[in-house]
Motif scaffolding. Structure first.
Motif, PDB file in Angstrom:
ATOM      1  N   GLU A 121       0.866  -1.282  -0.090  1.00 60.82           N
ATOM      2  CA  GLU A 121      -0.042   0.018   0.130  1.00 60.82           C
ATOM      3  C   GLU A 121       0.971   1.294   0.060  1.00 60.82           C
ATOM      4  O   GLU A 121       0.748   2.258  -0.720  1.00 60.82           O
ATOM      5  CB  GLU A 121      -0.786   0.066   1.287  1.00 60.82           C
ATOM      6  N   ILE A 122       1.930   1.132   0.956  1.00 60.65           N
ATOM      7  CA  ILE A 122       2.841   2.590   0.923  1.00 60.65           C
ATOM      8  C   ILE A 122       3.413   2.577  -0.584  1.00 60.65           C
ATOM      9  O   ILE A 122       3.615   3.687  -1.121  1.00 60.65           O
ATOM     10  CB  ILE A 122       3.805   2.227   2.028  1.00 60.65           C
ATOM     11  N   LEU A 123       4.177   1.612  -1.021  1.00 56.94           N
ATOM     12  CA  LEU A 123       4.821   1.642  -2.202  1.00 56.94           C
ATOM     13  C   LEU A 123       4.018   2.391  -3.469  1.00 56.94           C
ATOM     14  O   LEU A 123       4.242   2.738  -4.429  1.00 56.94           O
ATOM     15  CB  LEU A 123       5.538   0.628  -2.638  1.00 56.94           C
ATOM     16  N   SER A 124       2.751   1.599  -3.284  1.00 53.99           N
ATOM     17  CA  SER A 124       1.946   2.020  -4.479  1.00 53.99           C
ATOM     18  C   SER A 124       1.263   3.174  -4.356  1.00 53.99           C
ATOM     19  O   SER A 124       1.330   3.948  -5.486  1.00 53.99           O
ATOM     20  CB  SER A 124       0.561   1.175  -4.338  1.00 53.99           C
ATOM     21  N   ARG A 125       1.051   3.945  -3.213  1.00 55.83           N
ATOM     22  CA  ARG A 125       0.638   5.096  -3.162  1.00 55.83           C
ATOM     23  C   ARG A 125       1.888   6.189  -3.355  1.00 55.83           C
ATOM     24  O   ARG A 125       1.540   7.256  -3.937  1.00 55.83           O
ATOM     25  CB  ARG A 125      -0.095   5.487  -1.509  1.00 55.83           C
ATOM     26  N   PRO A 163       8.375   5.676 -10.372  1.00 57.62           N
ATOM     27  CA  PRO A 163       7.011   4.816 -10.274  1.00 57.62           C
ATOM     28  C   PRO A 163       6.306   4.046 -11.436  1.00 57.62           C
ATOM     29  O   PRO A 163       5.781   2.848 -10.959  1.00 57.62           O
ATOM     30  CB  PRO A 163       6.063   6.185 -10.301  1.00 57.62           C
ATOM     31  N   PRO A 164       6.827   4.376 -12.574  1.00 60.79           N
ATOM     32  CA  PRO A 164       6.307   3.386 -13.652  1.00 60.79           C
ATOM     33  C   PRO A 164       7.166   2.082 -13.433  1.00 60.79           C
ATOM     34  O   PRO A 164       6.442   0.993 -13.673  1.00 60.79           O
ATOM     35  CB  PRO A 164       6.745   4.031 -15.093  1.00 60.79           C
ATOM     36  N   MET A 165       8.242   2.032 -13.123  1.00 59.04           N
ATOM     37  CA  MET A 165       8.865   0.970 -12.987  1.00 59.04           C
ATOM     38  C   MET A 165       8.417  -0.291 -11.680  1.00 59.04           C
ATOM     39  O   MET A 165       8.202  -1.266 -11.930  1.00 59.04           O
ATOM     40  CB  MET A 165      10.402   1.262 -12.827  1.00 59.04           C
ATOM     41  N   ILE A 166       8.141   0.637 -10.838  1.00 56.54           N
ATOM     42  CA  ILE A 166       7.347   0.013  -9.984  1.00 56.54           C
ATOM     43  C   ILE A 166       6.164  -0.653 -10.021  1.00 56.54           C
ATOM     44  O   ILE A 166       5.911  -1.766  -9.782  1.00 56.54           O
ATOM     45  CB  ILE A 166       7.375   1.045  -8.521  1.00 56.54           C
ATOM     46  N   ARG A 167       5.398   0.056 -10.706  1.00 64.02           N
ATOM     47  CA  ARG A 167       3.824  -0.674 -11.140  1.00 64.02           C
ATOM     48  C   ARG A 167       4.019  -1.516 -12.226  1.00 64.02           C
ATOM     49  O   ARG A 167       3.107  -2.494 -11.909  1.00 64.02           O
ATOM     50  CB  ARG A 167       3.263   0.871 -11.865  1.00 64.02           C
ATOM     51  N   VAL A 168       5.067  -1.552 -12.888  1.00 66.12           N
ATOM     52  CA  VAL A 168       5.140  -2.593 -14.239  1.00 66.12           C
ATOM     53  C   VAL A 168       5.447  -3.894 -13.470  1.00 66.12           C
ATOM     54  O   VAL A 168       5.033  -4.944 -13.456  1.00 66.12           O
ATOM     55  CB  VAL A 168       6.084  -2.023 -15.227  1.00 66.12           C
ATOM     56  N   VAL A 169       6.562  -3.533 -12.436  1.00 67.04           N
ATOM     57  CA  VAL A 169       7.149  -4.792 -11.801  1.00 67.04           C
ATOM     58  C   VAL A 169       6.226  -5.574 -10.780  1.00 67.04           C
ATOM     59  O   VAL A 169       6.126  -6.818 -10.825  1.00 67.04           O
ATOM     60  CB  VAL A 169       8.665  -4.565 -11.285  1.00 67.04           C
ATOM     61  N   ARG A 170       5.381  -4.531 -10.244  1.00 69.45           N
ATOM     62  CA  ARG A 170       4.369  -4.936  -9.337  1.00 69.45           C
ATOM     63  C   ARG A 170       3.372  -5.844  -9.858  1.00 69.45           C
ATOM     64  O   ARG A 170       2.974  -6.788  -9.354  1.00 69.45           O
ATOM     65  CB  ARG A 170       3.725  -4.123  -8.380  1.00 69.45           C
ATOM     66  N   ALA A 171       2.792  -5.345 -11.079  1.00 69.17           N
ATOM     67  CA  ALA A 171       1.851  -5.893 -11.846  1.00 69.17           C
ATOM     68  C   ALA A 171       2.191  -7.489 -12.196  1.00 69.17           C
ATOM     69  O   ALA A 171       1.651  -8.310 -12.108  1.00 69.17           O
ATOM     70  CB  ALA A 171       1.457  -5.282 -12.847  1.00 69.17           C
ATOM     71  N   SER A 172       3.414  -7.473 -12.572  1.00 74.45           N
ATOM     72  CA  SER A 172       3.904  -8.825 -13.361  1.00 74.45           C
ATOM     73  C   SER A 172       4.242  -9.724 -12.107  1.00 74.45           C
ATOM     74  O   SER A 172       3.947 -10.988 -12.446  1.00 74.45           O
ATOM     75  CB  SER A 172       5.395  -8.493 -14.011  1.00 74.45           C
ATOM     76  N   THR A 173       4.794  -9.189 -10.945  1.00 73.62           N
ATOM     77  CA  THR A 173       4.863 -10.119  -9.909  1.00 73.62           C
ATOM     78  C   THR A 173       3.748 -10.638  -9.212  1.00 73.62           C
ATOM     79  O   THR A 173       3.496 -11.799  -9.047  1.00 73.62           O
ATOM     80  CB  THR A 173       5.506  -9.310  -8.617  1.00 73.62           C
ATOM     81  N   LEU A 174       2.590  -9.940  -9.221  1.00 74.53           N
ATOM     82  CA  LEU A 174       1.316 -10.291  -8.596  1.00 74.53           C
ATOM     83  C   LEU A 174       0.658 -11.419  -9.576  1.00 74.53           C
ATOM     84  O   LEU A 174       0.040 -12.431  -9.277  1.00 74.53           O
ATOM     85  CB  LEU A 174       0.228  -9.208  -8.645  1.00 74.53           C
TER      86      LEU A 174
END
Length: 292
Positions: A121-125, A163-174
Motif C-alpha cells: 500500500e505504501i509503495l503503491s501510493r 513510479p512506472p518501473m515499480i508499477r510494471v514490476v508489481r503487476a508482473s509479480t502479482l
C-alpha cells in the motif's frame, strides 16, 4: 552461489528469447541507436577539433569542409564535435539514472507484489503520487531544490522513472506469484529470498527490460529539457539540450546550429522508444504494436 547462477541463466535465456523475436523495424532502431552511442563514445578519437576549441574567424560559419559537418557556433566551435560530446554526456546522465531506477524499481516492485499488505500500500501510493506530476515539472522542482548540475538531473530522472518501473514490476509479480511453481516453492519451505530471486525475478525480467528502454527515452527527454533551460550539465560541458539552447538564439541567422543536435536528439528518443516497443511486442505478441 548456485541460486544466483541459476537466476542469471534464466534471465539471460529470457533476454535471448526476446531479442531473437525482434522484427525488422526494431533491429534497424537498435542499429541506429548503437551508431549514435558509438558516435558519442568515439567522438574524441575522430579527426575533428576539440569541442571547446574557439575559432573567432569561423563564428557562425555554415556547414562546409572548413567549418565542419554542422558548421560552427557563435564562438567558432565545431558543432559536430560538440554534438559528439553532447551525445556522450546525455547518455551518461540518462543511463546512470535509469540504471538506478532499474535496480531499485525492480526490487521495490518485487517486494510490493510479493509481500503485499502495508508495504504494498505504501509503495503503491508513493508511485501514484509521484507519477501524477508531469516529468519535466518534477525535474524543475528537483533542480530548483538541489541546484543545477548533473547529479540533480540524475536524481530528477530517477524520481520521474521510478513510479512506472515499480508499477510494471508489481503487476508482473502479482501475476507470477499465483503460479503453481511459486505456490509449490512456498509449500516446500523455500525462503522468501529464494522465491524472489530464483522464481519471480527471471519471470519478470522482460517487463523490467522493456520498461528500462522506455525509462531511458524519458531520461533523455528530461535531461535535454533541463539542460535546455540551463539546469542540466553546466558549461563548458555540452549536452544535446544545452547545444539546442545556445543555437536557438541564432536560429534566424544560423538555423544549422539547431538542426544537428535536434536531429540526434530525435533519433535517440525515437530509436529507444522503437526498441522498447519491439521488446514489448516480443514479450506479448498478441497485443497490437502501438507507439505511445
Amino acid at each position: 552461489m548456485t541460486d544466483q547462477t541459476s537466476t542469471i541463466r534464466k534471465v539471460s535465456s529470457w533476454v535471448l528469447y526476446a531479442t531473437s523475436r525482434l522484427d525488422g523495424l526494431t533491429i534497424i532502431a537498435l542499429l541506429v541507436l548503437l551508431a549514435v552511442i558509438l558516435l558519442g563514445a568515439a567522438g574524441g578519437w575522430l579527426p575533428i577539433p576539440a569541442p571547446d576549441q574557439i575559432a573567432a574567424h569561423a563564428r557562425l560559419a555554415p556547414p562546409g569542409f572548413s567549418s565542419g559537418l554542422f558548421g560552427a557556433d557563435n564562438l567558432g566551435r565545431d558543432v559536430f564535435a560538440r554534438i559528439c560530446q553532447g551525445i556522450q554526456n546525455t547518455f551518461i546522465v540518462s543511463a546512470s539514472a535509469v540504471l538506478v531506477t532499474a535496480v531499485a524499481g525492480a526490487v521495490l516492485g518485487l517486494v510490493s507484489g510479493y509481500v503485499g499488505g502495508m508495504i504494498d500500500e505504501i509503495l503503491s501510493r508513493f508511485a501514484d503520487v509521484v507519477y501524477s506530476f508531469p516529468a519535466v515539472l518534477l525535474g524543475l522542482l528537483i533542480t530548483a531544490i538541489l541546484g543545477p548540475g548533473g547529479m540533480s538531473v540524475i536524481f530528477a530522472i530517477v524520481l520521474v522513472t521510478m513510479p512506472p518501473m515499480i508499477r510494471v514490476v508489481r503487476a508482473s509479480t502479482l501475476e507470477v506469484a499465483q503460479a503453481d511453481f511459486v505456490v509449490t516453492a512456498r509449500v516446500v519451505g523455500a525462503s522468501h529470498w529464494r522465491i524472489l530471486l530464483v522464481h519471480l525475478l527471471p519471470n519478470v525480467a522482460l517487463p523490467i527490460l522493456t520498461q528500462t528502454a522506455y525509462s531511458i527515452s524519458i531520461g533523455i527527454l528530461v535531461e535535454s529539457a533541463l539542460s535546455f533551460l540551463g539546469l542540466g550539465v553546466q558549461p563548458p560541458v555540452a549536452s544535446l539540450g544545452s547545444i539546442l539552447r545556445e543555437g536557438s538564439t541564432y536560429i534566424t541567422v544560423a538555423p544549422w546550429l539547431v538542426f544537428g543536435p535536434g536531429l540526434f536528439l530525435v533519433l535517440a528518443i525515437l530509436t529507444v522508444n522503437l526498441l522498447g516497443e519491439g521488446l514489448r511486442a516480443a514479450v506479448d505478441p498478441l497485443r497490437p504494436r502501438i507507439l505511445e
